[in-house]
Design a protein around this motif. Structure first.
Motif, PDB file in Angstrom:
ATOM      1  N   ASP A 265       2.666   1.643  -3.671  1.00  0.00           N
ATOM      2  CA  ASP A 265       1.825   1.741  -4.863  1.00  0.00           C
ATOM      3  C   ASP A 265       0.943   2.983  -4.748  1.00  0.00           C
ATOM      4  OD1 ASP A 265      -0.013   1.455  -6.969  1.00  0.00           O
ATOM      5  OD2 ASP A 265       0.108  -0.729  -6.869  1.00  0.00           O
ATOM      6  N   SER A 266       1.199   3.963  -5.565  1.00  0.00           N
ATOM      7  CA  SER A 266       0.464   5.227  -5.484  1.00  0.00           C
ATOM      8  C   SER A 266      -1.018   5.059  -5.801  1.00  0.00           C
ATOM      9  CB  SER A 266       1.077   6.255  -6.447  1.00  0.00           C
ATOM     10  OG  SER A 266       1.047   5.764  -7.780  1.00  0.00           O
ATOM     11  N   HIS A 267      -1.376   4.010  -6.567  1.00  0.00           N
ATOM     12  CA  HIS A 267      -2.786   3.786  -6.892  1.00  0.00           C
ATOM     13  C   HIS A 267      -3.600   3.371  -5.661  1.00  0.00           C
ATOM     14  CE1 HIS A 267      -0.724   3.201 -10.814  1.00  0.00           C
ATOM     15  NE2 HIS A 267      -1.787   3.846 -11.278  1.00  0.00           N
TER      16      HIS A 267
ATOM     17  N   SER B 142      -8.770  13.797   3.666  1.00  0.00           N
ATOM     18  CA  SER B 142      -7.570  13.316   4.360  1.00  0.00           C
ATOM     19  C   SER B 142      -7.626  13.662   5.851  1.00  0.00           C
ATOM     20  CB  SER B 142      -6.316  13.930   3.726  1.00  0.00           C
ATOM     21  OG  SER B 142      -6.382  15.354   3.745  1.00  0.00           O
TER      22      SER B 142
ATOM     23  N   HIS C 174      -3.219   4.761  -2.658  1.00  0.00           N
ATOM     24  CA  HIS C 174      -3.230   5.841  -1.672  1.00  0.00           C
ATOM     25  C   HIS C 174      -4.631   6.450  -1.610  1.00  0.00           C
ATOM     26  CE1 HIS C 174       1.425   6.413  -1.991  1.00  0.00           C
ATOM     27  NE2 HIS C 174       1.061   5.249  -1.494  1.00  0.00           N
ATOM     28  N   THR C 175      -5.566   5.635  -1.183  1.00  0.00           N
ATOM     29  CA  THR C 175      -6.962   6.031  -1.040  1.00  0.00           C
ATOM     30  C   THR C 175      -7.398   5.750   0.393  1.00  0.00           C
ATOM     31  OG1 THR C 175      -7.748   3.836  -1.712  1.00  0.00           O
ATOM     32  CG2 THR C 175      -7.424   5.476  -3.460  1.00  0.00           C
TER      33      THR C 175
ATOM     34  N   TYR D 288      -7.587   1.896   1.530  1.00  0.00           N
ATOM     35  CA  TYR D 288      -6.310   1.228   1.750  1.00  0.00           C
ATOM     36  C   TYR D 288      -5.509   1.886   2.872  1.00  0.00           C
ATOM     37  CZ  TYR D 288      -7.398  -1.239  -2.524  1.00  0.00           C
ATOM     38  OH  TYR D 288      -8.023  -2.027  -3.452  1.00  0.00           O
ATOM     39  N   PHE D 289      -5.777   3.142   3.126  1.00  0.00           N
ATOM     40  CA  PHE D 289      -5.167   3.803   4.283  1.00  0.00           C
ATOM     41  C   PHE D 289      -5.644   3.141   5.575  1.00  0.00           C
ATOM     42  CE2 PHE D 289      -5.530   7.266   7.515  1.00  0.00           C
ATOM     43  CZ  PHE D 289      -4.170   7.449   7.735  1.00  0.00           C
TER      44      PHE D 289
ATOM     45  N   SER E 192      -4.081  -0.434   5.786  1.00  0.00           N
ATOM     46  CA  SER E 192      -2.683  -0.453   6.233  1.00  0.00           C
ATOM     47  C   SER E 192      -2.587  -0.250   7.740  1.00  0.00           C
ATOM     48  CB  SER E 192      -1.875   0.621   5.498  1.00  0.00           C
ATOM     49  OG  SER E 192      -2.362   1.915   5.793  1.00  0.00           O
TER      50      SER E 192
ATOM     51  N   ILE F  14       0.833  -1.208   0.000  1.00  0.00           N
ATOM     52  CA  ILE F  14       0.000   0.000   0.000  1.00  0.00           C
ATOM     53  C   ILE F  14       0.867   1.257   0.000  1.00  0.00           C
ATOM     54  CG2 ILE F  14      -1.668   1.329   1.370  1.00  0.00           C
ATOM     55  CD1 ILE F  14      -2.849  -1.355   2.279  1.00  0.00           C
ATOM     56  N   CYS F  15       1.962   1.222   0.739  1.00  0.00           N
ATOM     57  CA  CYS F  15       2.840   2.404   0.819  1.00  0.00           C
ATOM     58  C   CYS F  15       3.524   2.692  -0.514  1.00  0.00           C
ATOM     59  CB  CYS F  15       3.886   2.207   1.908  1.00  0.00           C
ATOM     60  SG  CYS F  15       3.250   2.268   3.591  1.00  0.00           S
TER      61      CYS F  15
END
Length: 311
Positions: free
Chosen positions: A50-52, A136, A54-55, A58-59, A62, A47-48
């Motif tokens: 892969d920029s795809h 965020s 970063h939602t 998935y935050f 993680s 997850i860290c």
């Protein structure tokens, strides 16, 4: 009371007193702990990097993986060391420390699961407003609250537990310093501690569980209205993994701690405890990754197995 010596060490009796069974349990829990640790670490790294991914979803995932990693590391390593060395001893400060982090990570895990349910509710029932609502700042708040409340609740339990006296009986019929087992072991009045378990533990579990049910009720209703079977499966697949984790986690906890007939130390309760302390955190990364193509793709990139995982 004045003639009784205060206990300086406890004995964790574990899951079995048979040497052959202890050897089997050592190998079993060592393999499970290594698999769970590796799975959660890979999920976090995938997850860290892969920029795809970063939602918000998935935050939260993680953070759940990190909590699961901490949760299992609180109890399993000590149990493995005891089995390996043939010792059952844990000092009084170590026992309170283990209890503190067990309660803190357990409460945080419970609250975070309800936050993830709210995230899925917004994604499925209000997709057009999802980006504006799940900012965020809100994501950071929904992750920070479980940590704050978890440690505050654990601090109250630990301070109240430190006020109790433990005399001649120092045998804990468990594989870790469980709060219920310690209360029963105390030779002083523990009514305050028992009340705190209900006042603090009950709301955390049941309010979080109710929030999850409230979040998933409109999700099921929205999925049911999707005309095609393929559309229903696609819509519900985004929530199926989380629902599986919730069922396994809450089902075993409620069965152990909020069952009037539970003794917290019989065979059924011990198995249920192993389910939510070891099995559930071990399975979580696999439950999420096997049902999620995006995460499988990120794991494939991380491990250099992209083409293999696509098959």
């Amino acid at each position: 009371m004045g003639n009784q010596t205060r206990v300086l060490d406890f004995l964790l009796l574990g899951l079995s007193d048979q040497s052959e069974q202890q050897q089997f349990l050592f190998r079993l829990f060592l393999v499970m702990y290594c698999i769970g640790t590796l799975g959660n670490l890979l999920t976090i790294l995938a997850i860290c990097f892969d920029s795809h991914l970063h939602t918000p979803m998935y935050f939260f995932l993680s953070n759940l993986s990190f909590l699961d990693l901490c949760f299992t590391s609180t109890t399993v390593p000590k149990m493995l060391v005891n089995y390996l060395l043939g010792s059952h001893t844990i000092s009084y400060p170590e026992c309170l420390t283990q209890m503190y982090f067990f309660v803190a990570f357990g409460c945080s895990d419970s609250i975070l699961l309800s936050a993830m349910a709210y995230d899925r509710y917004l994604a499925v029932c209000h997709p057009l407003h999802y980006g504006t609502v799940m900012t965020s700042r809100l994501c950071a708040l929904l992750v920070a609250l479980p940590w704050v409340f978890g440690h505050l609740i654990s601090m109250v339990h630990t301070i109240s537990m430190a006020q109790l006296s433990f005399c001649t009986n120092n045998k804990i019929p468990h594989f870790f310093c469980d709060i219920s087992a310690l209360i029963k072991l105390s030779c002083s009045d523990a009514h305050v501690n028992e009340i705190l378990v209900l006042l603090l533990g009950g709301p955390v579990i049941f309010i979080s569980f109710i929030c999850i049910v409230v979040s998933y009720t409109p999700i099921v209703s929205a999925v049911w209205k999707v005309p095609s079977a393929h559309g229903k499966w696609k819509a519900f697949s985004t929530c199926g993994s989380h629902l599986s984790v919730v069922t396994l986690f809450y089902g075993t906890i409620i069965g152990v701690y909020f069952n009037p007939t539970s003794t917290h130390t019989d065979q059924k309760d011990m198995i249920a405890t192993v389910m939510y302390t070891v099995v559930s955190p071990t399975l979580n990364p696999f439950i999420y990754s096997l049902r999620n193509n995006d995460l499988k793709g990120a794991l494939g990139k991380l491990l250099g197995l992209k083409h293999f995982l696509k098959r």
